[in-house]
Design a protein around this motif. Structure first.
Motif, PDB file in Angstrom:
ATOM      1  N   ALA A   1      -8.565 -30.522  20.651  1.00 13.13           N
ATOM      2  CA  ALA A   1      -8.979 -30.777  19.268  1.00 13.13           C
ATOM      3  C   ALA A   1      -8.871 -32.282  18.998  1.00 13.13           C
ATOM      4  N   MET A   2      -9.645 -32.742  18.038  1.00 10.60           N
ATOM      5  CA  MET A   2      -9.603 -34.152  17.661  1.00 10.60           C
ATOM      6  C   MET A   2      -8.217 -34.494  17.122  1.00 10.60           C
ATOM      7  N   PHE A   3      -7.740 -35.666  17.504  1.00  8.06           N
ATOM      8  CA  PHE A   3      -6.416 -36.181  17.090  1.00  8.06           C
ATOM      9  C   PHE A   3      -5.272 -35.353  17.672  1.00  8.06           C
TER      10      PHE A   3
ATOM     11  N   LEU B   1      -7.753 -39.204  22.155  1.00  6.79           N
ATOM     12  CA  LEU B   1      -8.746 -38.601  23.038  1.00  6.79           C
ATOM     13  C   LEU B   1      -9.923 -38.100  22.195  1.00  6.79           C
ATOM     14  N   THR B   2     -11.130 -38.533  22.572  1.00  9.63           N
ATOM     15  CA  THR B   2     -12.329 -38.311  21.764  1.00  9.63           C
ATOM     16  C   THR B   2     -13.460 -37.875  22.688  1.00  9.63           C
ATOM     17  N   GLY B   3     -14.298 -36.995  22.226  1.00  9.34           N
ATOM     18  CA  GLY B   3     -15.483 -36.664  23.001  1.00  9.34           C
ATOM     19  C   GLY B   3     -16.486 -37.807  22.932  1.00  9.34           C
TER      20      GLY B   3
ATOM     21  N   ASN C   1     -10.806 -37.792  36.899  1.00 12.69           N
ATOM     22  CA  ASN C   1     -10.339 -37.886  35.514  1.00 12.69           C
ATOM     23  C   ASN C   1     -11.109 -38.970  34.767  1.00 12.69           C
ATOM     24  N   ILE C   2     -11.922 -38.557  33.816  1.00 11.12           N
ATOM     25  CA  ILE C   2     -12.684 -39.516  33.016  1.00 11.12           C
ATOM     26  C   ILE C   2     -12.507 -39.136  31.560  1.00 11.12           C
ATOM     27  N   ARG C   3     -11.909 -40.054  30.812  1.00 12.01           N
ATOM     28  CA  ARG C   3     -11.560 -39.749  29.415  1.00 12.01           C
ATOM     29  C   ARG C   3     -12.014 -40.898  28.519  1.00 12.01           C
ATOM     30  N   PHE C   4     -12.285 -40.567  27.287  1.00 15.36           N
ATOM     31  CA  PHE C   4     -12.673 -41.585  26.311  1.00 15.36           C
ATOM     32  C   PHE C   4     -11.634 -41.575  25.190  1.00 15.36           C
ATOM     33  N   TRP C   5     -11.199 -42.752  24.780  1.00 13.56           N
ATOM     34  CA  TRP C   5     -10.157 -42.884  23.753  1.00 13.56           C
ATOM     35  C   TRP C   5     -10.629 -43.863  22.692  1.00 13.56           C
TER      36      TRP C   5
END
Lengths: 413, 413
Positions: free
Chosen positions: A217-219, A237-239, A254-258
């Motif tokens: 979930a967001m936040f 963590l953000t889509g 592992n690829i994440r957007f923040w």
């Protein structure tokens, strides 16, 4: 050598694109701006002329266009002899503009994923739902389509490609960190179209972890980083678009957007979301009027373009990459810092519009020169990163790298 | 002896009014419920029958009515032989329903001030802007119109009259304290029509201080009180109807209204107000749709009537009166405590609807018996308080008094 640019859209990013195209109109030729409101297009042209942005005496045209109308868009492409289309209009337009490009042979560029009005945060990978369905057709017809060529997605994809090609033997994780440490002085505002901004955060957050899609979930997930220039920041963590192509194109688990958010933003967002005011689904008022709450929120918030004159502070966006080189653990942060006031001085625009609007013009220059005229549909990480970063260094978005040897320009070894 | 009641409106308060009229239909006769939605009227009748509220075999009718249509309202009054009209519909209807009563001779009762859609918190005294313009006409025609006969305004006006007549030689201040210490378990909801609820708080706060109108901003002035049953509470100076009649009808220099708010309510309210989402003025979406933001907020919030089943806790509403008696300083708090769960058990409604809906039925019974059939337009403090409070004691809203001699029923000396 493709020439003549059609810019779709007349918001804050389109304005930066127009200024930057004009600064390089010796390579790019005629510049046409088209949106639903011809007055907004004309205002951009006025700004471009007032700032003296054109390198050569400029051909600049404003046109009214409903870019959902494929035939009208094709007609405008042909009429204006545009060989490059930079789509920086609403995220709902991608498929119709792409269709017009495929059928006219014009090169297509955008800066964000396609969205359908009634859906948010769809099944990953997002590009697979719309754009990539046209991979074969673009290849067959030799049409160049560069997806997500803004800053993020866009430049950060090139950073990832650079890391993979030049800095690592194996990459374990790419964390894209997007910080806006600027201040616009309003009670609350979004830095780009509020409708698109909020739509990013109202559904589930998709990330690529341990080689599979993970939902939060967001936040829900937070990190803190001490970043160059902007200092200590809280990121969540953000889509985001780029996770959906990098996970396909790079062999990284592992690829994440923040994204950075202040407590005030989170509070306002939480109130609006919990009340149902960020919904993209229509509700009916007691008087029987059908209305999408999110569109009303958009209507009461400041126009992102109006934030530019008073905006101060800086952005810091980059890729924190971890893996190994020569058998040893290795970490780099490849990033850019942009300044809101400098962006305004140059293009009458705030820094978020600037970081999103400069890269597609660099990409257009690389299409014009042939270096990025791929004649197929690609995401940015599939193209040579270095010529892109070199152009950006000279166009106002210099890239730096921070690793165990210090902090320096990306191409200084 | 007036008989037969027409209830205008089909919200939470109308439901309580219907139950309570049915419990006393030996005095009140036929009960007709009319609103835009006949289905909502019928649902109330179903609830009244399911609870077995009618004292005598009941005549209950549901009618569709646009109460802004004076001729349609007159026709319904005549057709149903209604001699008493209880207007508990939207605050925008008062003037048209009053007009229908004046022209048919029916007695008129309401529970809140008239409002015009495009205006909030107008120049004081509020009654002077609309209702009191008809004082002469009501007197000439012998029409009974009792304004503001809910709890607040209404019962608290009777408390003020009682204090003036029975407890003080001179009153220095009347502070009306309205506390809802209940919990509905939702993220956020208003206890009555959100549109009317928020409109109370978005303009300036008018109070009567030192014999003159004083203006503050909402949430600017705060007090804390330790109140019976509900304990320590934070209350905020709020604009409210009764201040505007009590300041004319009683010789008191300071009349203020205070309402309890939790920090969460204030946060949500502040976000919505600062964003412009509580505005009663239309905005235009990017697609060109004209819409009043407040009406969209109303559309996404829970229907106040839907809160009833899970609502727990109590309300405490009363008048803190200070002045002198027999040459000595004197202070009394005259109040009622109501319970959300008990209200639901009796009337399928939450406590705020209950406290607002029971008093106009007590007032209707007093009109029916002749005691309050004033044959002119009055506010509640102009009528004998004691028969009203005696009926309320028996109808579920008992009055208590707290002073230096302790806490006891209001009529126990």
């Amino acid at each position: 050598m493709k020439r003549n640019v059609l810019i779709i859209g007349a918001g804050g990013v389109a304005k930066v694109v127009a200024h930057k195209c004009a600064q390089h109109n010796d390579e790019l030729g005629r510049i046409v701006i088209a949106s639903r409101s011809v007055a907004k297009c004309q205002a951009i042209i006025d700004s471009v002329r007032a700032k003296g942005s054109p390198k050569l005496p400029a051909e600049l045209e404003a046109h009214a266009l409903d870019a959902l109308d494929v035939e009208a868009t094709k007609a405008l492409i042909r009429e204006t002899e545009s060989q490059i289309v930079i789509n920086v209009g609403s995220a709902f337009l991608n498929m119709s503009v792409l269709r017009a490009c495929i059928e006219t042979g014009a090169a297509y560029l955008d800066t964000a994923i396609h969205e359908e009005p009634g859906r948010v945060c769809e099944t990953p990978p997002w590009y697979g739902n719309y754009e990539w369905k046209h991979l074969d057709e673009c290849r067959e017809k030799g049409v160049t389509a560069i997806l997500g060529a803004g800053f993020d997605p866009g430049v950060v994809n090139a950073y990832a490609a650079l890391a993979a090609q030049r800095h690592f033997d194996r990459i374990d994780s790419i964390d894209i960190l997007d910080v806006n440490a600027g201040s616009h002085g309003k009670y609350f505002a979004t830095n780009f179209d509020p409708e698109i901004n909020f739509r990013e955060f109202t559904g589930q957050v998709w990330s690529w972890q341990n080689g599979q899609w993970t939902s939060n979930a967001m936040f829900e997930v937070k990190r803190s980083d001490d970043l160059p220039v902007v200092g200590e920041q809280n990121l969540y963590l953000t889509g985001h678009d780029e996770v959906h192509s990098l996970s396909k194109n790079l062999d990284v688990s592992n690829i994440r957007f923040w994204m950075s958010f202040g407590d005030h933003y989170i509070n306002v967002f939480t109130v609006l979301k919990n009340l149902g005011l960020l919904s993209e689904q229509p509700v009916k008022t007691a008087e029987g009027l059908e209305v999408v709450p999110l569109k009303v929120v958009k209507a009461v918030l400041p126009d992102p373009a109006s934030l530019a004159p008073g905006y101060t502070g800086k952005t810091c966006i980059g890729d924190l990459v971890r893996g190994s080189r020569d058998g040893k653990p290795h970490e780099v942060f490849i990033y850019n810092v942009a300044d809101h006031e400098e962006a305004f001085a140059e293009t009458d625009s705030q820094g978020i519009s600037y970081t999103a609007g400069v890269p597609p013009v660099a990409a257009a220059r690389l299409i014009a020169s042939g270096q990025w005229d791929a004649r197929r549909m690609v995401n940015v990480e599939e193209l040579p990163a270095e010529p892109f970063l070199e152009l950006l260094d000279a166009m106002g978005l210099p890239t730096r790298i921070r690793d165990e040897r210090g902090d320096r320009p990306w191409n200084q070894f």
